[in-house]
Design a protein around this motif. Structure first.
Motif, PDB file in Angstrom:
ATOM      1  N   TYR A   1      25.648 -38.601 -67.086  1.00 47.83           N
ATOM      2  CA  TYR A   1      26.628 -38.946 -66.052  1.00 47.83           C
ATOM      3  C   TYR A   1      27.751 -37.929 -66.117  1.00 47.83           C
ATOM      4  N   GLU A   2      27.816 -37.052 -65.111  1.00 54.78           N
ATOM      5  CA  GLU A   2      28.893 -36.055 -65.083  1.00 54.78           C
ATOM      6  C   GLU A   2      30.066 -36.597 -64.276  1.00 54.78           C
ATOM      7  N   ASN A   3      31.180 -35.864 -64.332  1.00 56.40           N
ATOM      8  CA  ASN A   3      32.416 -36.307 -63.663  1.00 56.40           C
ATOM      9  C   ASN A   3      32.770 -37.751 -64.016  1.00 56.40           C
ATOM     10  N   THR A   4      32.541 -38.082 -65.283  1.00 53.85           N
ATOM     11  CA  THR A   4      32.815 -39.439 -65.776  1.00 53.85           C
ATOM     12  C   THR A   4      33.564 -39.347 -67.113  1.00 53.85           C
ATOM     13  N   ARG A   5      34.846 -39.595 -67.064  1.00 52.99           N
ATOM     14  CA  ARG A   5      35.641 -39.523 -68.301  1.00 52.99           C
ATOM     15  C   ARG A   5      35.563 -40.853 -69.046  1.00 52.99           C
ATOM     16  N   VAL A   6      35.344 -40.781 -70.346  1.00 59.57           N
ATOM     17  CA  VAL A   6      35.462 -41.990 -71.163  1.00 59.57           C
ATOM     18  C   VAL A   6      36.947 -42.205 -71.429  1.00 59.57           C
ATOM     19  N   ASP A   7      37.455 -43.362 -70.995  1.00 56.83           N
ATOM     20  CA  ASP A   7      38.889 -43.618 -71.161  1.00 56.83           C
ATOM     21  C   ASP A   7      39.197 -44.217 -72.520  1.00 56.83           C
ATOM     22  N   ARG A   8      38.297 -45.053 -73.015  1.00 57.94           N
ATOM     23  CA  ARG A   8      38.521 -45.598 -74.352  1.00 57.94           C
ATOM     24  C   ARG A   8      37.222 -46.107 -74.955  1.00 57.94           C
ATOM     25  N   ILE A   9      37.292 -46.248 -76.281  1.00 61.53           N
ATOM     26  CA  ILE A   9      36.143 -46.774 -77.028  1.00 61.53           C
ATOM     27  C   ILE A   9      36.567 -48.147 -77.567  1.00 61.53           C
ATOM     28  N   GLU A  10      35.720 -49.148 -77.352  1.00 61.21           N
ATOM     29  CA  GLU A  10      36.060 -50.496 -77.835  1.00 61.21           C
ATOM     30  C   GLU A  10      34.956 -50.982 -78.760  1.00 61.21           C
TER      31      GLU A  10
ATOM     32  N   LEU B   1      29.391 -50.427 -79.860  1.00 61.13           N
ATOM     33  CA  LEU B   1      30.646 -49.931 -79.287  1.00 61.13           C
ATOM     34  C   LEU B   1      30.487 -49.871 -77.770  1.00 61.13           C
ATOM     35  N   ARG B   2      31.611 -49.924 -77.087  1.00 59.27           N
ATOM     36  CA  ARG B   2      31.597 -49.812 -75.624  1.00 59.27           C
ATOM     37  C   ARG B   2      32.406 -48.582 -75.222  1.00 59.27           C
ATOM     38  N   LEU B   3      31.818 -47.769 -74.343  1.00 53.08           N
ATOM     39  CA  LEU B   3      32.553 -46.654 -73.750  1.00 53.08           C
ATOM     40  C   LEU B   3      33.009 -47.103 -72.379  1.00 53.08           C
ATOM     41  N   GLN B   4      34.304 -47.160 -72.208  1.00 51.15           N
ATOM     42  CA  GLN B   4      34.841 -47.662 -70.951  1.00 51.15           C
ATOM     43  C   GLN B   4      35.217 -46.474 -70.069  1.00 51.15           C
ATOM     44  N   THR B   5      34.712 -46.455 -68.849  1.00 51.46           N
ATOM     45  CA  THR B   5      35.056 -45.393 -67.904  1.00 51.46           C
ATOM     46  C   THR B   5      35.669 -46.047 -66.662  1.00 51.46           C
TER      47      THR B   5
ATOM     48  N   GLY C   1      34.863 -31.620 -78.464  1.00 55.76           N
ATOM     49  CA  GLY C   1      35.485 -30.324 -78.745  1.00 55.76           C
ATOM     50  C   GLY C   1      36.971 -30.442 -79.007  1.00 55.76           C
ATOM     51  N   ALA C   2      37.743 -29.679 -78.235  1.00 56.80           N
ATOM     52  CA  ALA C   2      39.192 -29.646 -78.471  1.00 56.80           C
ATOM     53  C   ALA C   2      39.900 -30.892 -77.944  1.00 56.80           C
ATOM     54  N   TYR C   3      39.160 -31.727 -77.217  1.00 54.32           N
ATOM     55  CA  TYR C   3      39.777 -32.924 -76.607  1.00 54.32           C
ATOM     56  C   TYR C   3      39.665 -34.075 -77.600  1.00 54.32           C
ATOM     57  N   SER C   4      40.738 -34.309 -78.342  1.00 50.18           N
ATOM     58  CA  SER C   4      40.617 -35.218 -79.484  1.00 50.18           C
ATOM     59  C   SER C   4      41.235 -36.583 -79.216  1.00 50.18           C
ATOM     60  N   ASN C   5      41.600 -36.872 -77.954  1.00 49.42           N
ATOM     61  CA  ASN C   5      42.397 -38.077 -77.741  1.00 49.42           C
ATOM     62  C   ASN C   5      41.656 -39.391 -77.934  1.00 49.42           C
TER      63      ASN C   5
END
Ligand SMILES: Cc1cc2nc3c(=O)[nH]c(=O)nc-3n(C[C@H](O)[C@H](O)[C@H](O)COP(=O)(O)OP(=O)(O)OC[C@H]3O[C@@H](n4cnc5c(N)ncnc54)[C@H](O)[C@@H]3O)c2cc1C
Length: 461
Positions: free
Chosen positions: A208-217, A223-227, A242-246
């Motif tokens: 799934y492209e153009n889909t940011r994971v906003d948080r992990i629960e 675990l749930r990846l919430q988009t 990678g460099a995106y560590s948030n």
């Protein structure tokens, strides 16, 4: 500079024809056996290897942009065997493990070559090796020490004097060099991504492209990846951002986003290429603390990058930083100094990208959420090859057993954390300044750099 006047402000590789159309974004509730966040090399290798290990495993990859739009599609295309950001760095940090790490790194590079062949990935993979050149006398000493230590371990590395190195590639700035004959391959980075992406899809990976994971629960048993419009529930997650560590707070202590920049020339004519030789088409790196890397493409352009690694205040990542005219002018000037015969060759593309730098320069690995999530990051500008090794490590960690890879000190240890902001920015700027001073003063490291060396904290492109 006139040679930069027509350069398009975009990564050459990603502008080529052949980019696959993006998949649909995630807009439903999905489940998977393994969910991977990020579709750079790290995520794609993880998905591919997971499928190759167990074809029945249901694998989903979620990518904020399109596969390879970030570092993986815009790098220099040096695919090195080294897992430790170079032999010297590895030897200084993991002396007892160096033989094993070199063996595993060479094996990794060979397996990349085999994968490229097996999946018919058209990425101009060529195991040309890499020429490390000295452009100042102090670098000759370091190169000679590197060559003896590497040759003692049976690696095919040859010391070249001034005439021999200039017979390979002719620059008046070269004083000598070392040719690592098979420890590095040149490839087209974007076409490697596109090929890995296709191989994943062919094996049934859902992307799934153009889909940011906003948080992990956390969930019971997974675990749930919430988009924005959907979610993925999975018992195992590989974090390959990678460099995106948030998404994982602890990574922010270890990873800093550092921008690296590159130029691409127009194709050289046969006569222009003949003025410098370069018949063996090796990748080249010079040996200052601030170093350039450069290589030929199949149509005889020169990619010219490196030298000016930039950390922006506060560690902000934004596409605005992908262009830096000051750096492009420095790079263009250095290119003309290195190849005076080519001083009028024009650049067609200029771009930058963000690197996941850590203080030991080589990737680090770990788990979170009671072993249900594994991560790999910190490749510091040498991840084209090493991310595949990192993918294997993540899969081993998620399986839970002890393996050769998970027993390595390289895998079990962490880099020294960076201090928090605003101290972080100050420390990094002081270090950059000191590194530039060292290059100007015969490689001599000042008190600050020597102190950092002692505590194992470094900053490098
Ligand atoms: C200019 C430049 C030159 C380089 N040259 C070389 C070289 O010659 N040789 C070499 O070995 N290395 C080089 N590198 C480094 C190399 O490109 C990287 O080490 C490697 O690509 C890292 O791969 P990755 O998959 O870990 O990260 P990336 O390619 O950055 O991929 C991470 C992906 O995660 C996605 N993501 C992030 N957050 C989320 C989220 N919340 N949800 C969903 N997806 C998310 C991003 O969109 C991105 O696509 C260079 C890097 C740059 C920038």
């Amino acid at each position: 500079m006139h040679t930069l006047a027509d350069a398009v402000p975009e990564p050459y590789w990603l502008r080529q024809p052949g980019a696959p159309p993006a998949t649909d974004p995630l807009a439903s509730a999905e489940t998977a056996d393994l969910a991977v966040i990020g579709a750079g090399y790290s995520g794609l290798w993880t998905a591919l290897l997971a499928k190759e290990r167990d074809p029945s495993r249901d694998v989903v990859v979620v990518e904020a942009g399109t596969a390879g739009w970030a570092a993986s599609g815009r790098n220099g295309g040096f695919c090195a065997a080294s897992l430790t950001h170079g032999f010297d760095n590895g030897l200084s940090r993991f002396p007892d493990e160096m033989d094993t790490l070199e063996r595993l790194g060479r094996q990794n590079l060979t397996e990349i070559e085999e994968t490229v062949r097996r999946h018919a990935i058209d990425c101009d993979f060529a195991r040309t090796g890499e020429l490390h050149v000295a452009t100042a006398p102090w670098q000759l000493r370091d190169l000679s020490a590197y060559q003896s230590a590497a040759a003692e371990r049976g690696l095919d590395v040859r010391l070249l004097d001034r005439d021999a190195v200039r017979a390979e590639v002719d620059s008046p700035t070269y004083l000598g060099g070392v040719w690592d004959r098979d420890g590095c391959a040149m490839l087209d980075p974007a076409r490697l991504v596109w090929g890995l992406r296709r191989a994943c899809l062919d094996l049934g990976v859902r992307l799934y492209e153009n889909t940011r994971v906003d948080r992990i629960e956390g969930l019971a048993g997974g675990l749930r990846l919430q988009t924005l419009r959907g979610r993925v529930d999975a018992p195992r997650i590989a974090l390959a951002t990678g460099a995106y560590s948030n998404l994982l707070r602890r990574l922010r202590h270890y990873v800093i986003p550092v921008y690296d920049y590159a130029l691409m020339t127009e194709p050289l004519t046969a006569d222009q290429l003949a003025t410098i030789g370069w018949r063996h088409r090796q990748g080249i790196g010079d040996s200052g603390n601030q170093f350039h890397y450069y290589r030929l493409t199949t149509d005889n352009r020169i990619l010219w990058g490196g030298y000016d690694a930039v950390y922006y205040r506060g560690g902000r990542i934004t596409t605005d930083h992908d262009q830096r005219e000051e750096t492009f002018r420095i790079l263009a000037r250095h290119f003309a100094d290195t190849f005076p015969h080519l001083a009028d060759v024009r650049f067609t593309h200029k771009w930058g990208g963000v690197i996941d730098a850590c203080s030991r320069f080589s990737g680090f690995f770990g788990t979170a959420y009671s072993g249900r999530l594994a991560y790999a990051a910190g490749y510091t500008g040498l991840g084209v090859g090493a991310t595949r090794f990192g993918a294997k490590v993540m899969l081993d960690l998620l399986d839970g057993g002890r393996t050769e890879l998970t027993s390595l000190k390289l895998v079990r240890s962490k880099p020294v954390p960076f201090p928090p902001e605003p101290v972080r920015t100050g420390v990094i700027q002081l270090t950059r300044w000191s590194i530039a001073q060292a290059d100007r003063h015969d490689g001599r490291r000042n008190l600050w750099l020597r102190t950092l060396d002692r505590v194992g904290l470094g900053f490098d492109s």
